[in-house]
Design an enzyme around this catalytic site. Structure first.
Site, PDB file in Angstrom:
ATOM      1  N   GLU A  81      20.924  19.097  25.971  1.00  0.00           N
ATOM      2  CA  GLU A  81      21.449  18.286  24.709  1.00  0.00           C
ATOM      3  C   GLU A  81      20.325  17.913  23.927  1.00  0.00           C
ATOM      4  O   GLU A  81      20.352  16.644  23.250  1.00  0.00           O
ATOM      5  CB  GLU A  81      22.438  17.045  25.209  1.00  0.00           C
ATOM      6  CG  GLU A  81      23.577  17.503  25.847  1.00  0.00           C
ATOM      7  CD  GLU A  81      24.339  16.490  26.425  1.00  0.00           C
ATOM      8  OE1 GLU A  81      25.658  16.433  26.370  1.00  0.00           O
ATOM      9  OE2 GLU A  81      23.901  15.490  27.106  1.00  0.00           O
TER      10      GLU A  81
HETATM   11  C1  ACM Z   1      24.487  17.384  31.129  1.00  0.00           C
HETATM   12  O1  ACM Z   1      25.641  16.872  31.455  1.00  0.00           O
HETATM   13  N1  ACM Z   1      24.106  16.589  29.774  1.00  0.00           N
HETATM   14  C2  ACM Z   1      23.639  17.883  31.700  1.00  0.00           C
END
Ligand code: ACM
Length: 554
Positions: free
Chosen positions: A360
């Protein structure tokens, strides 16, 4: 008071904002293809589904994770007031494991159970030095008959796992802290057992909410019961930095102050962290520390203005959004920072792996991401550790030997899956933690108070009923190192809440990691899982009594 508790928070995964909770009906239709064999659980567990009594002798196969091979038969063994725990005279580890076993058994049986290295063919015998190479480093045999129960292994981890099997073969009351009635019988026969996968992990997010050393140890003990062998600690995120780093002290002292909801955070001193590592290792779990980079770094960016591209420190953050923070890939100091953190963390960590996150990073440009992740991987290599990264690492250039942790789910696009599978074909190893199977913070259903639902509801069957070997199309079977069950802590704040979400799904993920594919069968599993209910209760675990599981009456 944590205002986030009890409210339905949605993690804003930028690429996933439209993800809606699935309908339960459609969840049940999806079953991983290629489960190699479906049959009765070893030891005929299904035939014993009526054994609701907490003290009834248990069938040898009625344990979780299902053992590789069970030959039931012969007289049972009974632990009595005269029982000794006999260990090899030349092995400190066997002695230590014997003492651990005595610690489990003494309060509930009320027996002295001395640990002795005097030879003898009776009692509970823990023997190292099996010559059975099939057992590997973690396998064991357990033979139970009239006069003795003998656990034999090639190495101490195997002996320890055998001891977990012995615990589960005893009545659930054995887990209680006060004296119980018994009898303490183990059915006759032989269990021969070894794991399917070498990497059987659980992750605890100690950043969104901080967990004390005592709480982490409690989870370690629960993981050990189900033969897990890795504890992944998510030590940094936007909401808190949780590990003392001497060369950048404000990370912990300033960046560790907060947590989601605005409560008081905390951090592990180096001696706290070493104590967690020591305790995990005494339960044969390896700690895999994670510093999430280059995104998920608000706590670090708030602690040191110079880490920001604009030289301005943002405020501390206590919300639950993701994807808004990034280290400054073009700045030289960024790599000094990463080098210092990785060096100090590697020095504290005896295990092989160091996790550098990589998920992310929505506020990092693609080019910066690739530059950053490639340099960060090289730094991890400098300090002798094997890189683990969330599967977005495969969008950079995974170094030789790197491990990518796949956390996609059914809605993850084909291109993203293919990128990970292609990396696996090129030698990157995979740990599988599909969000809509093994994320223990996903709600069970719409009525679950805690947890999130961005990957859908994850009932107990859905969590268990998939095959790691065939899950990610195109990934070679031998690229799969194992599985992980992460628990993110936006909504869970203490051990009790962790346990409500982890139990009863955690044992299912442990079984996927340990048991041969040939034992995989939901109908048999749910009966064995049901038999764990009284054990959870005896251990003080407040678990979710899923309607999918035929729990004995309470
Ligand atoms: C995640 O759940 N952002 C690894």
């Amino acid at each position: 008071m944590n205002p986030s508790k009890g409210t339905q928070l949605v993690r804003l995964h930028r690429t996933q904002r439209t993800a809606l909770p699935r309908l339960l009906g459609s969840l049940l239709l999806v079953t991983a293809a290629g489960i190699s064999s479906v049959g009765a659980a070893p030891g005929g567990a299904a035939a014993h589904s009526g054994q609701a009594s907490a003290t009834a002798p248990r069938s040898l196969g009625q344990i979780v994770p299902a053992p590789a091979e069970v030959k039931a038969g012969g007289s049972p063994y009974t632990i009595t007031a005269g029982t000794k725990i006999r260990v090899d005279d030349d092995s400190g580890e066997a002695w230590r494991i014997g003492t651990y076993l005595a610690g489990v058994l003494r309060p509930s049986t009320g027996y002295a159970l001395p640990v002795t290295d005097r030879g003898g063919s009776d009692g509970i015998r823990l023997r190292l030095g099996s010559h059975d190479s099939e057992l590997g480093a973690e396998g064991y045999t357990l033979k139970s008959s009239h006069g003795s129960v003998t656990i034999t292994a090639r190495g101490p981890a195997g002996l320890f796992h055998g001891v977990q099997t012995l615990r589960q073969l005893l009545p659930a009351d054995v887990e209680k802290n006060s004296r119980q009635a018994g009898p303490w019988q183990v059915a006759g026969g032989t269990v021969t057992d070894a794991p399917r996968y070498a990497y059987r992990s659980a992750m605890l997010d100690v950043s969104r909410h901080f967990f004390s050393v005592t709480e982490v140890k409690r989870y370690i003990d629960q993981l050990a019961l189900y033969k897990m062998n890795k504890l992944h600690l998510h030590l940094s995120d936007d909401q808190g930095w949780r590990i003392a780093i001497d060369s950048w002290p404000r990370l912990a002292t300033y960046g560790g102050q907060t947590e989601v909801g605005g409560g008081v955070g905390g951090y592990y001193t180096k001696s706290d962290y070493k104590e967690i590592v020591r305790y995990a290792s005494s339960r044969y779990l390896e700690v895999v520390p994670e510093i999430d980079l280059p995104g998920h770094t608000n706590a670090a960016l708030a602690s040191y203005a110079e880490l920001n591209c604009n030289g301005v420190a943002p405020p501390l953050y206590t919300g639950t959004s993701v994807g808004f923070s990034s280290l400054c890939a073009p700045k030289a100091i960024t790599y000094t920072f990463v080098d210092d953190v990785v060096r100090e963390l590697a020095a504290l960590t005896p295990g092989k792996y160091l996790h550098i996150g990589g998920d992310e990073a929505h506020s990092t440009s693609h080019d910066d991401y690739v530059t950053f992740m490639n340099r960060a991987q090289a730094i991890v290599g400098t300090y002798g550790k094997t890189v683990v990264g969330w599967h977005q690492l495969t969008g950079a250039t995974p170094v030789a030997g790197a491990v990518a942790q796949y956390w996609g789910y059914d809605r993850t696009g084909a291109a993203e899956r293919k990128q990970v599978a292609d990396a696996a074909k090129n030698g990157t190893k995979l740990v599988l933690s599909p969000a809509d199977r093994t994320y223990l913070d996903m709600k069970y259903n719409k009525d679950t108070k805690l947890g999130l639902a961005w990957a859908g509801y994850v009932e107990v069957q859905r969590s268990y009923d998939w095959n790691p070997a065939t899950y990610l199309e195109g990934a070679p079977e031998d690229s799969i190192l194992g599985v992980e069950a992460p628990i993110w802590s936006e909504t869970v704040t203490n051990s009790d809440e962790v346990e409500q979400m982890a139990f009863p799904r955690l044992p299912g993920v442990a079984e996927l990691g340990w048991s041969p594919a040939s034992t995989h069968d939901w109908d048999a599993y749910k009966v064995r899982l049901a038999a764990q209910g009284p054990r959870f209760s005896a251990l003080g675990i407040d678990y979710y009594r899923s309607a999918q599981v035929p729990w004995p009456a309470q």
